[in-house]
Enzyme design. Structure first.
Site, PDB file in Angstrom:
ATOM      1  N   ASP A   1       0.869  -1.194   0.000  1.00 21.02           N
ATOM      2  CA  ASP A   1       0.000   0.000   0.000  1.00 21.02           C
ATOM      3  C   ASP A   1       0.898   1.234   0.000  1.00 21.02           C
ATOM      4  O   ASP A   1       1.798   1.362   0.828  1.00 21.02           O
ATOM      5  CB  ASP A   1      -0.891  -0.036   1.256  1.00 21.02           C
ATOM      6  CG  ASP A   1      -1.921   1.099   1.289  1.00 21.02           C
ATOM      7  OD1 ASP A   1      -3.040   0.845   1.745  1.00 21.02           O
ATOM      8  OD2 ASP A   1      -1.600   2.238   0.888  1.00 21.02           O
TER       9      ASP A   1
ATOM     10  N   ASP B   1      -3.934   2.436  -5.149  1.00 24.77           N
ATOM     11  CA  ASP B   1      -2.607   2.393  -4.512  1.00 24.77           C
ATOM     12  C   ASP B   1      -2.340   1.130  -3.679  1.00 24.77           C
ATOM     13  O   ASP B   1      -1.489   1.138  -2.813  1.00 24.77           O
ATOM     14  CB  ASP B   1      -2.365   3.673  -3.685  1.00 24.77           C
ATOM     15  CG  ASP B   1      -2.960   3.615  -2.290  1.00 24.77           C
ATOM     16  OD1 ASP B   1      -3.997   2.949  -2.112  1.00 24.77           O
ATOM     17  OD2 ASP B   1      -2.365   4.215  -1.379  1.00 24.77           O
ATOM     18  N   GLU B   2      -3.067   0.044  -3.984  1.00 21.90           N
ATOM     19  CA  GLU B   2      -2.878  -1.191  -3.198  1.00 21.90           C
ATOM     20  C   GLU B   2      -2.791  -2.418  -4.099  1.00 21.90           C
ATOM     21  O   GLU B   2      -3.601  -2.547  -5.030  1.00 21.90           O
ATOM     22  CB  GLU B   2      -4.122  -1.454  -2.348  1.00 21.90           C
ATOM     23  CG  GLU B   2      -4.257  -0.686  -1.095  1.00 21.90           C
ATOM     24  CD  GLU B   2      -5.604  -1.047  -0.489  1.00 21.90           C
ATOM     25  OE1 GLU B   2      -5.632  -1.859   0.441  1.00 21.90           O
ATOM     26  OE2 GLU B   2      -6.619  -0.529  -0.991  1.00 21.90           O
TER      27      GLU B   2
HETATM   28  P1  TTP Z   1      -5.399   5.157   1.186  1.00 20.53           P
HETATM   29  O1  TTP Z   1      -4.377   4.134   0.850  1.00 20.53           O
HETATM   30  O2  TTP Z   1      -6.544   4.769   2.064  1.00 20.53           O
HETATM   31  O3  TTP Z   1      -4.713   6.416   1.892  1.00 20.53           O
HETATM   32  P2  TTP Z   1      -3.293   7.073   1.649  1.00 20.53           P
HETATM   33  O4  TTP Z   1      -2.500   6.339   0.622  1.00 20.53           O
HETATM   34  O5  TTP Z   1      -3.500   8.537   1.374  1.00 20.53           O
HETATM   35  O6  TTP Z   1      -2.622   6.962   3.067  1.00 20.53           O
HETATM   36  P3  TTP Z   1      -2.005   5.676   3.795  1.00 20.53           P
HETATM   37  O7  TTP Z   1      -0.557   5.988   3.979  1.00 20.53           O
HETATM   38  O8  TTP Z   1      -2.732   5.590   5.096  1.00 20.53           O
HETATM   39  O9  TTP Z   1      -2.233   4.502   2.894  1.00 20.53           O
HETATM   40  O10 TTP Z   1      -6.032   5.756  -0.128  1.00 20.53           O
HETATM   41  C1  TTP Z   1      -5.295   5.928  -1.335  1.00 20.53           C
HETATM   42  C2  TTP Z   1      -5.677   7.211  -2.035  1.00 20.53           C
HETATM   43  O11 TTP Z   1      -7.092   7.235  -2.277  1.00 20.53           O
HETATM   44  C3  TTP Z   1      -5.402   8.454  -1.198  1.00 20.53           C
HETATM   45  O12 TTP Z   1      -4.073   8.916  -1.353  1.00 20.53           O
HETATM   46  C4  TTP Z   1      -6.438   9.421  -1.693  1.00 20.53           C
HETATM   47  C5  TTP Z   1      -7.596   8.563  -2.134  1.00 20.53           C
HETATM   48  N1  TTP Z   1      -8.687   8.624  -1.130  1.00 20.53           N
HETATM   49  C6  TTP Z   1      -9.686   9.576  -1.295  1.00 20.53           C
HETATM   50  O13 TTP Z   1      -9.688  10.330  -2.276  1.00 20.53           O
HETATM   51  N2  TTP Z   1     -10.685   9.644  -0.361  1.00 20.53           N
HETATM   52  C7  TTP Z   1     -10.717   8.843   0.756  1.00 20.53           C
HETATM   53  O14 TTP Z   1     -11.636   8.957   1.594  1.00 20.53           O
HETATM   54  C8  TTP Z   1      -9.656   7.871   0.938  1.00 20.53           C
HETATM   55  C9  TTP Z   1      -9.628   6.981   2.142  1.00 20.53           C
HETATM   56  C10 TTP Z   1      -8.667   7.810  -0.041  1.00 20.53           C
HETATM   57 MG    MG Z   2      -2.250   4.204   0.714  1.00 18.03          MG
END
Ligand code: TTP
Ligand code: MG
Length: 348
Positions: free
Chosen positions: A6, A106-107
């Site tokens: 991730d 992103d996963e």
């Molecule tokens: P995530 O992987 O949930 O968050 P992240 O990558 O920003 O942070 P983390 O380090 O905790 O993984 O989500 C991936 C992308 O999806 C994030 O960068 C932006 C988008 N996103 C939104 O637009 N709205 C949301 O509510 C969430 C949870 C994510």
């Molecule tokens: Mg992320």
């Protein structure tokens, strides 16, 4: 073994990368609605911003109240850039691992005999080739791998063997388990379960009575150490859509079509990059009463991104305006029913 990867604060990290000056600032990626200067919500924020309580989904105006202006940068979301990077990440991961399923922008979930050896190398490749950090978990189950990745954030790597994984999941609080939603957590807390291991005090019959057979059985398996082994299936994206809020609610077809053209260009950039042509065009209208209406048209032959569809858009807009007399608040475009253009690329 299973591996879960991730990206760290993905959208905000990408914005940080193209603004080296922003390194020690709070970066808030915003979905502006365009209504007033600050209306809209936060998409994501870097870790500095999370420390002061800014989070995804928060209204931009709230985030601005928390963020000291001299130390923060608010930027509009740039989906094309994030999607292009996601595609490059996908290529790096597939180049080095066996079975790969992309789970979100992103996963990634991976099943690979040599996941332990590959994890650190994968992180290095992503760092060297794209300058980005991610967090990786490796475990005998995909559930353990996911939980290990999120535990190790940011820029982490956590590898669990069978007994470590069991202990780790057992001791985890229920809200940290992917798949257990807030309502289930609340109901379980009420009957005295806070951690996964506490589920062992509740019979499978009781769990099934409260949550149904499927979820009840799954919770019971979780507490018995039988974790999910499935990395899921790849859902091919079969549509691309963009939606936007109009500056003011309107029925003026010129204003509607100019907003639509902006959205059309964004969506078509995606079609061009992904080499997809489409057979269905839809326009979504969200009226003042917040109801959603859709008008669609299908083409006999697939259309490529560079074909002019302004007449088709005009026809759908005037058809809608003749049937409905409300003002329009938001408008969207969607291309669906894809065909691969690979074999046709020489034509363009
Ligand atoms: P995530 O992987 O949930 O968050 P992240 O990558 O920003 O942070 P983390 O380090 O905790 O993984 O989500 C991936 C992308 O999806 C994030 O960068 C932006 C988008 N996103 C939104 O637009 N709205 C949301 O509510 C969430 C949870 C994510
Ligand atoms: Mg992320």
């Amino acid at each position: 073994m299973y591996l879960h990867l991730d990206m760290d604060y993905f959208f905000a990290q990408l914005e940080e990368k193209r603004r080296p000056m922003a390194k020690n600032k709070i970066i808030v990626v915003c979905v502006y609605s365009g209504r007033t200067e600050d209306s809209g919500v936060v998409s994501t924020v870097n870790y500095l911003g999370r420390e002061i309580g800014i989070h995804s989904g928060m209204p931009i105006a709230f985030a601005k109240k928390r963020a000291p202006p001299a130390d923060s940068i608010f930027v509009p979301i740039d989906r094309e850039y994030y999607e292009q990077t996601s595609l490059r990440l996908d290529q790096i991961i597939r180049r080095s691992c066996d079975r790969v399923v992309q789970a979100s922008i992103d996963e990634w979930n991976v099943e690979d005999k040599n996941a332990i050896d590959k994890a650190a190398r994968l992180k290095d490749s992503i760092k060297n080739e794209l300058g980005l950090t991610c967090s990786v978990g490796v475990a005998p189950s995909i559930l353990g791998a996911k939980m290990a990745a999120s535990k190790s954030k940011p820029n982490g790597l956590l590898i669990l063997d069978k007994s470590e994984e069991r202990r780790f999941i057992d001791e985890s609080s229920l809200e940290k388990v992917p798949g257990i939603g807030p309502k289930t957590v609340a109901a379980l807390n009420q009957i005295g379960a806070a951690k996964v291991k506490d589920l062992r005090n509740i019979s499978v019959v009781t769990l099934a009575e409260i949550f149904g057979r499927k979820t009840g059985g799954w919770l019971h398996n979780l507490s018995s150490g039988n974790f999910d082994q499935d990395i899921g299936e790849e859902k091919p994206q079969d549509e691309v859509s963009r939606i936007g809020t109009l500056k003011e609610s309107t029925r003026d077809s010129y204003l509607l079509l100019s907003k639509l053209t902006e959205l059309e260009n964004e969506a078509k950039e995606w079609l061009m990059n992904m080499k997809k042509s489409y057979k269905t065009l839809s326009i979504t209208f969200i009226t003042e009463d917040l109801k959603t209406h859709t008008k669609s048209t299908s083409f006999r032959n697939p259309k490529s991104w560079n074909e002019d569809i302004s007449k088709d858009m005009e026809a759908l807009v005037s058809e809608f305006l003749s049937e409905n007399n409300m003002e329009i608040r938001r408008i969207g475009i969607r291309f669906a029913n894809f065909m691969d253009m690979d074999c046709q690329t020489t034509l363009f």
